[in-house]
Scaffold this active site. Structure first.
Site, short mmCIF file in Angstrom:
data_model
loop_
_atom_site.label_atom_id
_atom_site.label_comp_id
_atom_site.label_asym_id
_atom_site.label_seq_id
_atom_site.Cartn_x
_atom_site.Cartn_y
_atom_site.Cartn_z
N ASP A 119 26.11 -56.48 -12.73
CA ASP A 119 25.40 -56.54 -11.45
C ASP A 119 23.89 -56.51 -11.73
O ASP A 119 23.15 -55.74 -11.13
CB ASP A 119 25.81 -55.36 -10.57
CG ASP A 119 25.43 -55.55 -9.11
OD1 ASP A 119 25.29 -56.70 -8.67
OD2 ASP A 119 25.25 -54.53 -8.41
N ASN A 179 18.40 -53.47 -9.70
CA ASN A 179 18.88 -52.56 -10.74
C ASN A 179 17.97 -52.54 -11.96
O ASN A 179 18.36 -52.05 -13.01
CB ASN A 179 20.31 -52.93 -11.15
CG ASN A 179 21.32 -52.48 -10.12
OD1 ASN A 179 21.10 -51.51 -9.41
ND2 ASN A 179 22.44 -53.18 -10.04
N ASP A 226 22.53 -48.24 -12.87
CA ASP A 226 23.72 -48.60 -12.09
C ASP A 226 24.65 -49.58 -12.81
O ASP A 226 24.67 -50.78 -12.51
CB ASP A 226 23.32 -49.15 -10.73
CG ASP A 226 24.50 -49.20 -9.77
OD1 ASP A 226 25.59 -48.68 -10.13
OD2 ASP A 226 24.36 -49.76 -8.68
#
Length: 328
Positions: free
Chosen positions: A204, A209, A221
């Site tokens: 992700d 992030n 994360d």
């Protein structure tokens, strides 16, 4: 009959602070909810004037083994001197804890700003780190975390949306026929790419992030870390017109290949992966629609207008997947 209680209904401020206290951290009572919907994440003030971050995992989403794989991967990256914010361990080396039925982890607080992705030096810098992340990722395989593929992100997501009755009746045929065609296009793109190596990914790796400081970037994360093609961690850093994405891609790959070869055939998968993410995102919202926090954060979801715009965006993706892939 009473409505079923939501999984997070009992997670109030007292529970969060008591969980932190139970691990030997003396919470000051300062508590700030951070921007997270899948899990519940809080900045917790400590009596020594410091802060930690407490992440409470959504009950029922990941098994204990899957969460521990996330932590282990994160710690491998930290050991390789890659700037990932890893979980804090107790005196026994444990990183995953339980309190009143909730699994949670603690992290050091790390600040930073949104990355400037228009700066080619920053893109090359990120490419170098991604090459190193993937070198670590290829050293072993996940045993308990999912794969990123058309089955999990595409087929299962569409099925959930359709079987859950989320699509308005006047859009049902349009959505069904469109996703059927899209999945065929995605299947053809994977076939065209040929044999593509899969490995452990951040999964992700979008700008939210990445936290940038004067010392450079650090990453947070890994909750969605999974197995997939390397290009998954690259394409979410691309935006704008096609020419702008091509330039950014070139900078990323230039940095990446200082540490690791990049298979150019994976470029064929950029738009298919973007399409899968769009389908999966809609299904993610649908799967979480019983969570009151989602109604507050995404009030526009599950309206006729939302699904009309979603279908339009997917039609644009059908056209994008017919274009030649980006080149470096």
């Amino acid at each position: 009959m009473d409505a079923p209680q939501h999984a997070y209904a009992d997670l109030g401020p007292a529970t969060v602070l008591n969980a932190v206290d139970a691990l030997g951290y003396r919470a000051s009572g300062h508590l700030l909810a951070l921007n997270s919907y899948e899990n519940r994440v809080y900045q917790v003030g400590l009596e020594d004037a410091g802060f930690i971050v407490a992440k409470f995992y959504r009950p029922g989403r990941w098994s204990r083994e899957a969460i521990l794989e996330e932590h282990a991967f994160c710690n491998e990256l930290v050991a390789a001197e890659i700037p990932v914010v890893g979980p804090l361990a107790d005196d026994q080396g444990e990183t995953l804890f339980e309190f009143e039925g909730f699994r949670f982890a603690l992290y050091p607080r790390r600040g930073g700003r949104w990355p400037d992705l228009e700066n080619p030096d920053n893109l090359e810098w990120l490419g170098r780190y991604l090459g190193r992340v993937h070198n670590v990722g290829q050293t072993r395989a996940f045993a308990h975390r999912p794969r990123l593929d058309a089955q999990s992100f595409g087929i299962e997501s569409c099925q959930f949306i359709l079987e859950g009755g989320f699509i308005p009746s006047h859009l049902d045929v349009a959505y069904r026929s469109l996703v059927e065609d899209l999945l065929k296009q995605i299947e053809a793109a994977y076939a065209s790419a040929g044999r593509v190596e899969t490995l452990r990914l951040h999964g992700d790796f979008h700008p939210g992030n990445i936290l940038w400081t004067e010392a450079g970037p650090h990453f947070v994360d890994l909750d969605d870390c999974r197995t997939g093609p390397a290009v998954q961690d690259i394409w979410m850093l691309l935006s704008g017109e096609r020419s702008e994405m091509a330039l950014a891609l070139s900078e990323l790959i230039e940095g990446y290949e200082l540490f690791r070869d990049f298979n150019r055939r994976e470029l064929t998968l950029i738009e298919p992966l973007r399409t899968l993410r769009m389908i999966h995102y809609a299904a993610w919202l649908a799967r979480r629609w019983d969570d009151p926090a989602f109604h507050q954060a995404f009030p526009w979801f599950n309206t006729d207008r939302y699904w009309e715009e979603h279908i339009l965006s997917l039609r644009e993706q059908a056209a994008a997947m017919n274009e030649p892939p980006l080149s470096v």
